[in-house]
Design an enzyme around this catalytic site. Structure first.
Site, PDB file in Angstrom:
ATOM      1  N   ASP A 151       0.947  -1.191   0.006  1.00  0.00           N
ATOM      2  CA  ASP A 151       0.045   0.004  -0.068  1.00  0.00           C
ATOM      3  C   ASP A 151       0.926   1.170   0.052  1.00  0.00           C
ATOM      4  OD1 ASP A 151      -1.594   2.247   0.477  1.00  0.00           O
ATOM      5  OD2 ASP A 151      -2.755   0.924   2.261  1.00  0.00           O
ATOM      6  N   THR A 194      14.270   3.236   2.439  1.00  0.00           N
ATOM      7  CA  THR A 194      14.699   4.446   3.263  1.00  0.00           C
ATOM      8  C   THR A 194      15.904   4.807   2.580  1.00  0.00           C
ATOM      9  OG1 THR A 194      15.730   3.066   5.067  1.00  0.00           O
ATOM     10  CG2 THR A 194      13.503   3.768   5.329  1.00  0.00           C
ATOM     11  N   SER A 210      24.195   4.423  14.601  1.00  0.00           N
ATOM     12  CA  SER A 210      23.981   3.147  14.767  1.00  0.00           C
ATOM     13  C   SER A 210      25.445   2.583  15.339  1.00  0.00           C
ATOM     14  CB  SER A 210      23.627   2.206  13.624  1.00  0.00           C
ATOM     15  OG  SER A 210      22.499   2.704  13.249  1.00  0.00           O
ATOM     16  N   CYS A 238      25.801   7.469  11.215  1.00  0.00           N
ATOM     17  CA  CYS A 238      25.286   8.628  10.914  1.00  0.00           C
ATOM     18  C   CYS A 238      25.583  10.018  11.783  1.00  0.00           C
ATOM     19  CB  CYS A 238      23.567   8.736  10.935  1.00  0.00           C
ATOM     20  SG  CYS A 238      23.030   7.341   9.851  1.00  0.00           S
ATOM     21  N   ASN A 289      17.231   8.940   3.507  1.00  0.00           N
ATOM     22  CA  ASN A 289      18.120   8.918   4.294  1.00  0.00           C
ATOM     23  C   ASN A 289      19.610   9.433   3.702  1.00  0.00           C
ATOM     24  OD1 ASN A 289      19.727   8.745   6.703  1.00  0.00           O
ATOM     25  ND2 ASN A 289      19.388   6.484   6.993  1.00  0.00           N
ATOM     26  N   GLU A 327      29.541   7.304   5.660  1.00  0.00           N
ATOM     27  CA  GLU A 327      29.613   5.745   5.945  1.00  0.00           C
ATOM     28  C   GLU A 327      29.620   5.104   4.737  1.00  0.00           C
ATOM     29  OE1 GLU A 327      26.234   4.406   8.293  1.00  0.00           O
ATOM     30  OE2 GLU A 327      25.624   6.373   8.707  1.00  0.00           O
ATOM     31  N   HIS A 329      18.379  13.290  14.041  1.00  0.00           N
ATOM     32  CA  HIS A 329      18.564  12.358  12.911  1.00  0.00           C
ATOM     33  C   HIS A 329      17.339  11.679  12.464  1.00  0.00           C
ATOM     34  CE1 HIS A 329      20.320   9.284  10.621  1.00  0.00           C
ATOM     35  NE2 HIS A 329      20.039   8.350  11.345  1.00  0.00           N
ATOM     36  N   LYS A 354       8.363   8.685  16.354  1.00  0.00           N
ATOM     37  CA  LYS A 354       8.426   7.779  17.581  1.00  0.00           C
ATOM     38  C   LYS A 354       9.392   8.570  18.891  1.00  0.00           C
ATOM     39  CE  LYS A 354       8.201   3.468  15.232  1.00  0.00           C
ATOM     40  NZ  LYS A 354       7.078   3.142  15.307  1.00  0.00           N
TER      41      LYS A 354
HETATM   42  N1  COA Z   1      -0.787   2.766   5.889  1.00  0.00           N
HETATM   43  C1  COA Z   1      -0.112   3.438   7.105  1.00  0.00           C
HETATM   44  N2  COA Z   1       0.851   2.919   7.588  1.00  0.00           N
HETATM   45  C2  COA Z   1       1.475   1.774   7.174  1.00  0.00           C
HETATM   46  C3  COA Z   1       0.770   0.910   6.392  1.00  0.00           C
HETATM   47  C4  COA Z   1      -0.207   1.633   5.782  1.00  0.00           C
HETATM   48  N3  COA Z   1      -0.874   0.668   4.808  1.00  0.00           N
HETATM   49  N4  COA Z   1       1.655  -0.048   6.131  1.00  0.00           N
HETATM   50  C5  COA Z   1       2.560  -0.281   6.963  1.00  0.00           C
HETATM   51  N5  COA Z   1       2.444   1.248   7.855  1.00  0.00           N
HETATM   52  C6  COA Z   1       3.239   1.417   8.842  1.00  0.00           C
HETATM   53  C7  COA Z   1       3.709   0.573   9.874  1.00  0.00           C
HETATM   54  O1  COA Z   1       2.867   0.192  10.882  1.00  0.00           O
HETATM   55  C8  COA Z   1       5.162   0.904  10.521  1.00  0.00           C
HETATM   56  O2  COA Z   1       4.787   2.269  11.347  1.00  0.00           O
HETATM   57  P1  COA Z   1       4.795   1.837  12.860  1.00  0.00           P
HETATM   58  O3  COA Z   1       6.293   1.364  13.013  1.00  0.00           O
HETATM   59  O4  COA Z   1       4.515   3.140  13.455  1.00  0.00           O
HETATM   60  O5  COA Z   1       3.822   0.767  13.441  1.00  0.00           O
HETATM   61  C9  COA Z   1       5.657   1.641   9.252  1.00  0.00           C
HETATM   62  O6  COA Z   1       4.575   1.940   8.143  1.00  0.00           O
HETATM   63  C10 COA Z   1       6.864   0.564   8.530  1.00  0.00           C
HETATM   64  O7  COA Z   1       6.144  -0.630   8.297  1.00  0.00           O
HETATM   65  P2  COA Z   1       6.911  -2.069   8.680  1.00  0.00           P
HETATM   66  O8  COA Z   1       5.947  -3.146   8.201  1.00  0.00           O
HETATM   67  O9  COA Z   1       7.356  -2.075   9.963  1.00  0.00           O
HETATM   68  O10 COA Z   1       8.042  -1.625   7.689  1.00  0.00           O
HETATM   69  P3  COA Z   1       9.209  -2.781   7.298  1.00  0.00           P
HETATM   70  O11 COA Z   1       9.150  -4.054   8.091  1.00  0.00           O
HETATM   71  O12 COA Z   1       9.173  -2.920   5.763  1.00  0.00           O
HETATM   72  O13 COA Z   1      10.753  -1.974   7.710  1.00  0.00           O
HETATM   73  C11 COA Z   1      12.214  -0.503   8.684  1.00  0.00           C
HETATM   74  C12 COA Z   1      10.733  -0.556   8.210  1.00  0.00           C
HETATM   75  C13 COA Z   1      12.213   0.967   9.271  1.00  0.00           C
HETATM   76  C14 COA Z   1      12.619  -1.504   9.670  1.00  0.00           C
HETATM   77  C15 COA Z   1      13.091  -0.743   7.567  1.00  0.00           C
HETATM   78  O14 COA Z   1      12.811   0.117   6.341  1.00  0.00           O
HETATM   79  C16 COA Z   1      14.593  -0.451   7.754  1.00  0.00           C
HETATM   80  O15 COA Z   1      15.195  -1.363   8.229  1.00  0.00           O
HETATM   81  N6  COA Z   1      15.136   0.630   7.566  1.00  0.00           N
HETATM   82  C17 COA Z   1      16.545   0.866   7.729  1.00  0.00           C
HETATM   83  C18 COA Z   1      16.774   1.547   8.899  1.00  0.00           C
HETATM   84  C19 COA Z   1      18.158   1.998   9.140  1.00  0.00           C
HETATM   85  O16 COA Z   1      18.855   2.045   8.456  1.00  0.00           O
HETATM   86  N7  COA Z   1      18.263   2.250  10.461  1.00  0.00           N
HETATM   87  C20 COA Z   1      19.643   2.693  10.965  1.00  0.00           C
HETATM   88  C21 COA Z   1      19.873   4.072  10.849  1.00  0.00           C
HETATM   89  S1  COA Z   1      19.268   4.894  12.232  1.00  0.00           S
END
Ligand code: COA
Length: 447
Positions: free
Chosen positions: A31, A163, A364, A120, A328, A83, A244, A253
């Site tokens: 979605d 991201t 991280s 970062c 990002n 990085e 960040h 959050k």
């Molecule tokens: N409508 C609205 N929100 C929706 C949705 C929809 N149809 N479908 C999913 N979402 C929301 C989820 O509820 C979630 O939000 P929440 O955490 O507040 O509940 C968000 O969208 C992301 O969905 P999720 O299923 O958790 O995504 P994912 O498992 O594919 O991965 C990350 C999300 C962030 C874990 C992933 O993108 C990632 O690993 N990113 C890299 C992060 C990183 O590099 N960190 C290191 C540097 S700080």
């Protein structure tokens, strides 16, 4: 004491974009709202075939130097935070200095150059190094050039693929700055963690969900440490809180947690008590589990209150404007957030001098840092001069197949069985031209 801080900023985005709700989501069978509402992202920036961390950093630095009328001899340090380095020995700052020396008469022979690494948070650490160098009186009247530059690419199919981003932020750190003065006070939260790392590999190993927990825990420690030296942070002290931003949903959050922390034992908590009760205190619960459950319920209700929503809309949401369009940028991310905030301040209030920002950086591995910044005389002209809107509007919009090609081009170990043409025409910028005899990367300026 003379003020030390950020005197100029320039932002350079990768020249390609991937539309997340319209191009990425359909291919993933998701979605589109997962990206726009959940993660809070509309587009990611990507580097064209001839762009990389050096070209983006050098192009940002050149724009900054030209606008400020600087010559190489005005710069006493060039610190690059990244990085995405492609060399374990020769720092990216030497490549960037080499590029700049192609177009300026002078040189950076007497400038100290280095490369900062701590995921970062390294961009903020490089600013710290420059600040300390100036404060120590070692700068001989010269300024420091800090460049945070990254191509934040993840392996194809990794959840982090949503991201991604690419871009550079160049900042001039100097005495009597024209944008913000940096506080002497700082707070740190730092622990040995394995939430995101690249052990001799180009794309990260990421535990995305764990990384979110670590971000929140270290940020909280940093806030407590900051308060231990700067005094209690009050809700009305800060006009903006740039944090960040690996994706805006992460900041959403963090903001809720920070708000709960800051309003505890204040009139703001009392004002909300009639609507959602007071915050649960651990001493009131038999065990930790019951306490945590009560905290979760309180946070859910807090999120929906008008009081919280109004604060978030004023102080946090404006910091996310650019991140939503670029993704990002790792080391550059918190500096993009500060810039978004200042762009909002420009729209909101022509004056703004003396307003303060609470800046939260995170890397991280893991470390968070919090400090304050005060807006200085002259900031409006610096922020008005940014051409980031024009750069964003000019990005080439990739189709899915083109995105796959671009990802392949920038994957170091990928043997390509096809020629991939550039998508945009270089103009008045540094470009990557190929490899030299010692496998070094080569660059040229295209007029
Ligand atoms: N409508 C609205 N929100 C929706 C949705 C929809 N149809 N479908 C999913 N979402 C929301 C989820 O509820 C979630 O939000 P929440 O955490 O507040 O509940 C968000 O969208 C992301 O969905 P999720 O299923 O958790 O995504 P994912 O498992 O594919 O991965 C990350 C999300 C962030 C874990 C992933 O993108 C990632 O690993 N990113 C890299 C992060 C990183 O590099 N960190 C290191 C540097 S700080």
């Amino acid at each position: 004491m003379t003020a030390v801080g950020i005197d100029a900023i320039e932002i350079r985005t990768g020249k390609l974009k991937l539309d997340l709700p319209n191009t990425f989501a359909p291919e993933k069978g998701d979605d589109p709202a997962k990206y726009t509402k959940g993660l809070g992202l509309n587009n990611s920036s990507f580097p064209d075939v001839y762009e990389d961390i050096v070209t983006m950093g050098a192009n940002a630095a050149k724009t900054l130097m030209d606008r400020k009328g600087l010559v190489p001899e005005d710069i006493g340090r060039i610190d690059v935070a990244t990085e995405s380095a492609f060399d374990h020995s020769k720092p990216v700052s030497t490549y960037i200095a080499g590029c700049l020396e192609q177009v300026y008469d002078g040189d950076f022979t007497h400038a100290n150059k280095g490369e900062r690494k701590f995921a970062c948070v390294a961009g903020t650490q490089a600013i710290d190094d420059a600040y300390n160098w100036i404060r120590a009186g070692r700068n001989r009247g010269r300024a420091a050039l800090v460049i945070a530059t990254d191509t934040a690419l993840y392996a194809r199919g990794d959840p982090g693929e949503a991201t991604q981003g690419a871009g550079a932020v160049a900042m001039l750190i100097d005495e009597d700055p024209s944008i913000v003065e940096l506080s002497t006070h700082q707070g740190y939260g730092s622990k040995d963690e394995t939430d995101f790392l690249k052990p001799n590999q180009q794309f990260p190993s990421v535990d995305g969900k764990r990384s979110m927990q670590v971000y929140l825990a270290r940020m909280r420690e940093a806030l407590e440490d900051y308060q231990s030296v700067a005094g209690k942070v009050e809700l009305d002290d800060f006009a903006y809180a740039p944090f960040h931003t690996p994706f805006p949903g992460m900041v959403r959050k963090a903001a809720l947690l920070a708000y709960r922390h800051v309003i505890r034992d204040t009139s703001y908590e009392d004002d909300l008590a009639g609507e959602i009760g007071r915050q649960p205190r651990e001493a009131e619960y038999d065990d930790r589990e019951a306490f945590e459950e009560a905290i979760r319920e309180y946070m859910d209700e807090l999120k929906g209150t008008d009081q919280y929503q109004a604060w978030y809309a004023d102080v946090v949401e404006p910091t996310l404007g650019l991140a939503r369009e670029v993704g990002n940028w790792y080391t550059g991310s918190v500096h993009v957030a500060r810039t978004s905030a200042l762009r909002d301040l420009l729209e909101r209030d022509g004056d703004g001098v003396g307003e303060t920002l609470l800046v939260g950086s995170y890397g991280s591995g893991a470390q968070a840092e919090i400090h304050a910044e005060t807006v200085c005389e002259g900031w409006q002209a610096e922020i008005e001069a940014l051409d980031i809107d024009a750069q964003l509007a000019a990005r080439y919009d990739l189709s899915w197949e083109e995105y796959e090609d671009v990802h392949d081009v920038h994957e170091y170990d990928k043997e390509l069985d096809r020629e991939i043409e550039e998508f945009t025409a270089p103009e008045a910028e540094f470009v990557f031209t190929g490899w030299g005899r010692m496998n070094e990367r080569k660059y040229a300026y295209i007029a």
